[in-house]
Design an enzyme around this catalytic site. Structure first.
Site, PDB file in Angstrom:
ATOM      1  N   MET A  30       0.844  -1.203   0.000  1.00 49.82           N
ATOM      2  CA  MET A  30       0.000   0.000   0.000  1.00 49.82           C
ATOM      3  C   MET A  30       0.879   1.253   0.000  1.00 49.82           C
ATOM      4  O   MET A  30       0.406   2.348   0.317  1.00 49.82           O
ATOM      5  CB  MET A  30      -0.945  -0.009   1.196  1.00 49.82           C
ATOM      6  CG  MET A  30      -1.917  -1.192   1.146  1.00 49.82           C
ATOM      7  SD  MET A  30      -3.449  -0.918   2.023  1.00 49.82           S
ATOM      8  CE  MET A  30      -2.857  -0.702   3.661  1.00 49.82           C
ATOM      9  N   LEU A  33       6.645   3.136   1.534  1.00 46.14           N
ATOM     10  CA  LEU A  33       7.539   1.993   1.686  1.00 46.14           C
ATOM     11  C   LEU A  33       8.668   2.245   2.680  1.00 46.14           C
ATOM     12  O   LEU A  33       9.151   3.364   2.829  1.00 46.14           O
ATOM     13  CB  LEU A  33       8.125   1.606   0.320  1.00 46.14           C
ATOM     14  CG  LEU A  33       7.095   1.255  -0.757  1.00 46.14           C
ATOM     15  CD1 LEU A  33       7.807   0.803  -2.034  1.00 46.14           C
ATOM     16  CD2 LEU A  33       6.123   0.174  -0.298  1.00 46.14           C
ATOM     17  N   GLY A  36      11.183  -2.801   5.524  1.00 49.62           N
ATOM     18  CA  GLY A  36      10.441  -4.073   5.611  1.00 49.62           C
ATOM     19  C   GLY A  36       9.917  -4.480   4.242  1.00 49.62           C
ATOM     20  O   GLY A  36      10.076  -5.630   3.801  1.00 49.62           O
ATOM     21  N   HIS A  37       9.299  -3.530   3.539  1.00 47.56           N
ATOM     22  CA  HIS A  37       8.818  -3.814   2.180  1.00 47.56           C
ATOM     23  C   HIS A  37       9.990  -4.193   1.276  1.00 47.56           C
ATOM     24  O   HIS A  37       9.905  -5.127   0.481  1.00 47.56           O
ATOM     25  CB  HIS A  37       8.153  -2.566   1.570  1.00 47.56           C
ATOM     26  CG  HIS A  37       6.904  -2.102   2.277  1.00 47.56           C
ATOM     27  ND1 HIS A  37       6.857  -0.931   2.984  1.00 47.56           N
ATOM     28  CD2 HIS A  37       5.664  -2.634   2.336  1.00 47.56           C
ATOM     29  CE1 HIS A  37       5.638  -0.756   3.463  1.00 47.56           C
ATOM     30  NE2 HIS A  37       4.891  -1.770   3.096  1.00 47.56           N
ATOM     31  N   GLY A 149       4.710 -10.408   4.339  1.00 42.40           N
ATOM     32  CA  GLY A 149       5.450 -10.218   5.593  1.00 42.40           C
ATOM     33  C   GLY A 149       4.746 -10.882   6.770  1.00 42.40           C
ATOM     34  O   GLY A 149       3.530 -10.754   6.924  1.00 42.40           O
ATOM     35  N   GLN A 150       5.553 -11.544   7.597  1.00 42.41           N
ATOM     36  CA  GLN A 150       4.991 -12.169   8.819  1.00 42.41           C
ATOM     37  C   GLN A 150       4.396 -11.125   9.757  1.00 42.41           C
ATOM     38  O   GLN A 150       3.556 -11.436  10.597  1.00 42.41           O
ATOM     39  CB  GLN A 150       6.092 -12.947   9.554  1.00 42.41           C
ATOM     40  CG  GLN A 150       5.546 -13.807  10.694  1.00 42.41           C
ATOM     41  CD  GLN A 150       6.578 -14.156  11.734  1.00 42.41           C
ATOM     42  OE1 GLN A 150       7.673 -14.602  11.381  1.00 42.41           O
ATOM     43  NE2 GLN A 150       6.257 -13.942  12.999  1.00 42.41           N
ATOM     44  N   GLN A 155      -3.147 -11.895   8.162  1.00 39.82           N
ATOM     45  CA  GLN A 155      -3.344 -11.633   6.732  1.00 39.82           C
ATOM     46  C   GLN A 155      -2.690 -12.738   5.888  1.00 39.82           C
ATOM     47  O   GLN A 155      -3.257 -13.177   4.882  1.00 39.82           O
ATOM     48  CB  GLN A 155      -2.747 -10.273   6.387  1.00 39.82           C
ATOM     49  CG  GLN A 155      -2.761  -9.940   4.917  1.00 39.82           C
ATOM     50  CD  GLN A 155      -2.382  -8.496   4.660  1.00 39.82           C
ATOM     51  OE1 GLN A 155      -3.207  -7.601   4.800  1.00 39.82           O
ATOM     52  NE2 GLN A 155      -1.148  -8.254   4.312  1.00 39.82           N
TER      53      GLN A 155
HETATM   54  P1  AMP Z   1       1.469  -2.958   3.460  1.00 44.34           P
HETATM   55  O1  AMP Z   1       2.040  -1.925   2.549  1.00 44.34           O
HETATM   56  O2  AMP Z   1       1.413  -2.558   4.882  1.00 44.34           O
HETATM   57  O3  AMP Z   1       0.181  -3.539   2.933  1.00 44.34           O
HETATM   58  O4  AMP Z   1       2.522  -4.167   3.424  1.00 44.34           O
HETATM   59  C1  AMP Z   1       2.892  -4.791   2.233  1.00 44.34           C
HETATM   60  C2  AMP Z   1       3.648  -6.059   2.556  1.00 44.34           C
HETATM   61  O5  AMP Z   1       4.817  -5.740   3.309  1.00 44.34           O
HETATM   62  C3  AMP Z   1       2.822  -7.035   3.419  1.00 44.34           C
HETATM   63  O6  AMP Z   1       3.057  -8.368   2.985  1.00 44.34           O
HETATM   64  C4  AMP Z   1       3.379  -6.787   4.793  1.00 44.34           C
HETATM   65  O7  AMP Z   1       3.234  -7.895   5.659  1.00 44.34           O
HETATM   66  C5  AMP Z   1       4.835  -6.529   4.486  1.00 44.34           C
HETATM   67  N1  AMP Z   1       5.464  -5.806   5.585  1.00 44.34           N
HETATM   68  C6  AMP Z   1       4.990  -4.693   6.221  1.00 44.34           C
HETATM   69  N2  AMP Z   1       5.800  -4.348   7.233  1.00 44.34           N
HETATM   70  C7  AMP Z   1       6.813  -5.255   7.251  1.00 44.34           C
HETATM   71  C8  AMP Z   1       7.964  -5.447   8.072  1.00 44.34           C
HETATM   72  N3  AMP Z   1       8.233  -4.630   9.084  1.00 44.34           N
HETATM   73  N4  AMP Z   1       8.778  -6.494   7.792  1.00 44.34           N
HETATM   74  C9  AMP Z   1       8.507  -7.336   6.760  1.00 44.34           C
HETATM   75  N5  AMP Z   1       7.435  -7.215   5.959  1.00 44.34           N
HETATM   76  C10 AMP Z   1       6.599  -6.194   6.189  1.00 44.34           C
END
Ligand code: AMP
Length: 280
Positions: A30, A33, A36-37, A149-150, A155
């Site tokens: 989303m 970034l 983590g992303h 991401g875990q 989810q």
């Molecule tokens: P989002 O943009 O929040 O929808 O996240 C996109 C992807 O990045 C999802 O699979 C999340 O689980 C992963 N994600 C978000 N934060 C982290 C993090 N701190 N470490 C690893 N993966 C992450």
């Protein structure tokens, strides 16, 4: 990196260009970034020939309209980060591109128990919205592997169920949670923490870590109560802190000492809702 805004264009590219016949890895996001992303992009680069990402703030997964309105956006910076990380294809659709049928039209996904527990209970409709967008994205991109991401543990389980129940052939790869040096799980929402909240926020990870250290077989209610009290005293308003079976997400009151567990937390600090989890 090639950027697409329209569904037909990215589908045609992935089907007819040099990308076809190669292994593809997909990282949906989303935006806003952070590292983590980017760790998901890096993992996809190692595993696949072509790395595809998407940025789409999905309105159907926000049960709270104010949360949707406040969701951080930093598209220029995101494009830069993705390019530097070696992402090959980026999809940035508009809401009408993703939902030509309108947002109200609803398809219902049978997710069973995992939809009603934990975040499902606190964010009604959230996982339906996640399934709606992920199903669409997977039908557009058709990746060999999907990197998640875990950090968003529930989810991951919901998407695994969606993929299995729809007979989608994509393999799911769950990647570890990236944290700041003080333990706070990286999140796009962290940008919204003011100085004081940011200082307090690592208590969430510290609380999960203490549970991992001191958990013993038997009744877990006192441990959970202490954890809630600890977070509350530290300035959090707790939605839940629960210990669950790591494979089914059934909540565990008495632990047999053998079942694999995950501790899951959701709590507000200064009106910002943070989630985290640890496998015990
Ligand atoms: P989002 O943009 O929040 O929808 O996240 C996109 C992807 O990045 C999802 O699979 C999340 O689980 C992963 N994600 C978000 N934060 C982290 C993090 N701190 N470490 C690893 N993966 C992450």
């Amino acid at each position: 990196m090639i950027i697409f805004k329209h569904t037909n264009d990215i589908s045609n590219y992935l089907f007819f260009s040099e990308a076809s016949g190669k292994t593809t890895g997909f990282v949906p996001t989303m935006g806003a970034l952070h590292s983590g992303h980017i760790s998901l992009i890096e993992k996809a680069r190692v595993e696949c020939d072509v790395v595809i990402s998407s940025i789409f703030v999905n309105p159907t997964q926000f049960n709270d309209p104010a949360d949707f309105e406040k969701y951080p956006i930093s598209i220029e910076k995101d494009i830069d980060l993705l390019e530097k990380a070696g992402c090959n294809v980026l999809f940035i659709p508009s809401v009408t591109e993703m939902y030509p049928e309108g947002l109200a039209a609803q398809k219902h996904y049978e997710l069973g128990f995992i939809e009603t527990v934990l975040d499902g209970a606190y964010r009604p409709g959230h996982f339906q919205g996640v399934c709606r967008v992920v199903e669409k994205l997977l039908h557009i991109v058709h990746p060999h592997q999907l990197f998640l991401g875990q950090k968003d543990y529930q989810q991951c389980m919901v998407i695994r169920k969606l993929v299995e129940s729809m007979g989608i052939k994509t393999q799911i790869v769950i990647c570890p949670t990236l944290r700041d040096a003080d333990g706070l799980a990286m999140s796009s929402r962290n940008i919204r923490l003011n100085e004081e909240a940011r200082r307090k926020a690592p208590l969430m990870y510290q609380t999960l870590s203490s549970i991992r250290q001191i958990i013993k077989p038997g009744d877990l209610s006192e441990l959970k109560k202490q954890a809630i009290d600890h977070l509350t005293a530290g300035g959090f308003t707790v939605d839940y802190i629960e210990i669950a079976d790591a494979t089914t997400l059934s909540l565990i009151q008495y632990w047999d000492g053998h079942t694999a567990l995950v501790v899951m937390v959701a709590a507000f600090i200064n009106n910002v809702r943070l989630i985290d989890n640890l496998i015990l």
